[in-house]
Scaffold this motif. Structure first.
Motif, mmCIF file in Angstrom:
data_model
loop_
_atom_site.group_PDB
_atom_site.id
_atom_site.type_symbol
_atom_site.label_atom_id
_atom_site.label_comp_id
_atom_site.label_asym_id
_atom_site.label_seq_id
_atom_site.Cartn_x
_atom_site.Cartn_y
_atom_site.Cartn_z
ATOM 1 N N ASN A 134 0.860 -1.174 0.000
ATOM 2 C CA ASN A 134 0.000 0.000 0.000
ATOM 3 C C ASN A 134 0.903 1.232 0.000
ATOM 4 N N ILE A 135 1.292 1.681 -1.199
ATOM 5 C CA ILE A 135 2.224 2.809 -1.334
ATOM 6 C C ILE A 135 1.574 3.896 -2.179
ATOM 7 N N ASP A 136 1.565 5.095 -1.657
ATOM 8 C CA ASP A 136 1.103 6.279 -2.385
ATOM 9 C C ASP A 136 2.173 7.343 -2.150
ATOM 10 N N LYS A 137 3.015 7.592 -3.147
ATOM 11 C CA LYS A 137 4.182 8.456 -2.967
ATOM 12 C C LYS A 137 4.226 9.515 -4.059
ATOM 13 N N ARG A 138 4.626 10.695 -3.663
ATOM 14 C CA ARG A 138 4.868 11.805 -4.590
ATOM 15 C C ARG A 138 6.286 12.302 -4.376
ATOM 16 N N GLY A 139 6.913 12.779 -5.447
ATOM 17 C CA GLY A 139 8.247 13.343 -5.324
ATOM 18 C C GLY A 139 9.278 12.572 -6.109
ATOM 19 N N PHE A 140 10.547 12.670 -5.658
ATOM 20 C CA PHE A 140 11.681 12.024 -6.321
ATOM 21 C C PHE A 140 11.882 10.610 -5.794
ATOM 22 N N ILE A 141 12.118 9.689 -6.705
ATOM 23 C CA ILE A 141 12.569 8.343 -6.351
ATOM 24 C C ILE A 141 13.649 7.965 -7.363
ATOM 25 N N TYR A 142 14.481 7.009 -7.015
ATOM 26 C CA TYR A 142 15.474 6.547 -7.981
ATOM 27 C C TYR A 142 14.904 5.360 -8.752
ATOM 28 N N HIS A 143 15.444 5.145 -9.938
ATOM 29 C CA HIS A 143 15.067 3.973 -10.724
ATOM 30 C C HIS A 143 16.298 3.413 -11.433
ATOM 31 N N ILE A 144 16.166 2.164 -11.865
ATOM 32 C CA ILE A 144 17.228 1.498 -12.611
ATOM 33 C C ILE A 144 16.669 1.161 -13.986
ATOM 34 N N PRO A 145 17.109 1.864 -15.037
ATOM 35 C CA PRO A 145 16.615 1.551 -16.378
ATOM 36 C C PRO A 145 17.307 0.313 -16.946
ATOM 37 N N PHE A 146 16.527 -0.512 -17.599
ATOM 38 C CA PHE A 146 17.036 -1.708 -18.267
ATOM 39 C C PHE A 146 16.255 -1.865 -19.562
ATOM 40 N N SER A 147 16.962 -2.034 -20.679
ATOM 41 C CA SER A 147 16.303 -2.150 -21.981
ATOM 42 C C SER A 147 16.986 -3.198 -22.838
#
Length: 189
Positions: A134-147
């Motif tokens: 149950n996550i409701d988040k606004r703002g900056f988060i990091y991500h790891i792109p993979f393609s």
């Protein structure tokens, strides 16, 4: 004073030098069918939407490229799972994406397979509601792109691939099935 003078000379002469390791420069524009899915889900949901991204490509060799990027992903829940059954679970992303990737590809004309990975940040609104999360988040988060995908055409200027953004902070994957076009800017020889 001597250290300041040396630093000033280094800065001034570095502006005169060009980065010789960059062979080609181009811009890639991608558009696609956006998707988002939670890490764990009872109802096996995938939410869909829109994906748009631009990349500045710095070719170091025929088989490796640096790719800073900026993009947008917008996904919404339709209240149904993959089998078209109603569900309360959802994984939505409405975010601006920015970061950098490294692409490794087979330097083959007409059809060149590739894989890429990097690190980036997402700015926006993220919702992950499942039986486990149950996550409701606004703002900056990091991500790891993979393609991964294929570069098509004689000059490999058409890109057809699957791109994913692993977002551990909100326990979801966002991504797209995307089509891109590369436009050459400059060639250094």
């Amino acid at each position: 004073m001597k250290n300041t003078l040396i630093l000033l000379i280094i800065i001034l002469t570095s502006n005169l030098a060009t980065a010789q390791f960059v062979k080609n420069e181009s811009i890639n524009a991608q558009i696609g069918y956006g998707l988002s899915s939670p890490y764990t889900s009872v109802d096996e949901i995938v939410n869909d939407g829109f994906f748009l991204q631009g990349e500045y490509i710095l070719s170091i060799a025929s088989w490796v490229e640096l790719r800073p990027y900026a993009g947008l992903i917008l996904t919404n829940s339709n209240g149904k799972d993959l089998n078209d059954n109603p569900t309360d679970e959802k994984a939505e992303s409405k975010a601006f994406l920015i970061g950098g990737k490294v692409r490794v590809r087979a330097p083959i004309p007409w059809v060149a397979p590739y894989v890429e990975i990097g690190i980036g940040a997402s700015l926006g609104k993220f919702e992950t509601f499942t039986a486990f999360t149950n996550i409701d988040k606004r703002g900056f988060i990091y991500h790891i792109p993979f393609s991964f995908g294929l570069e098509l055409g004689r000059n490999n200027n058409v890109d057809l691939g699957l791109t994913y953004y692993i977002q551990p902070t909100v326990e979801q994957y966002a991504g797209a099935f995307a089509l891109g076009i590369s436009i050459p800017l400059k060639t250094n020889k």
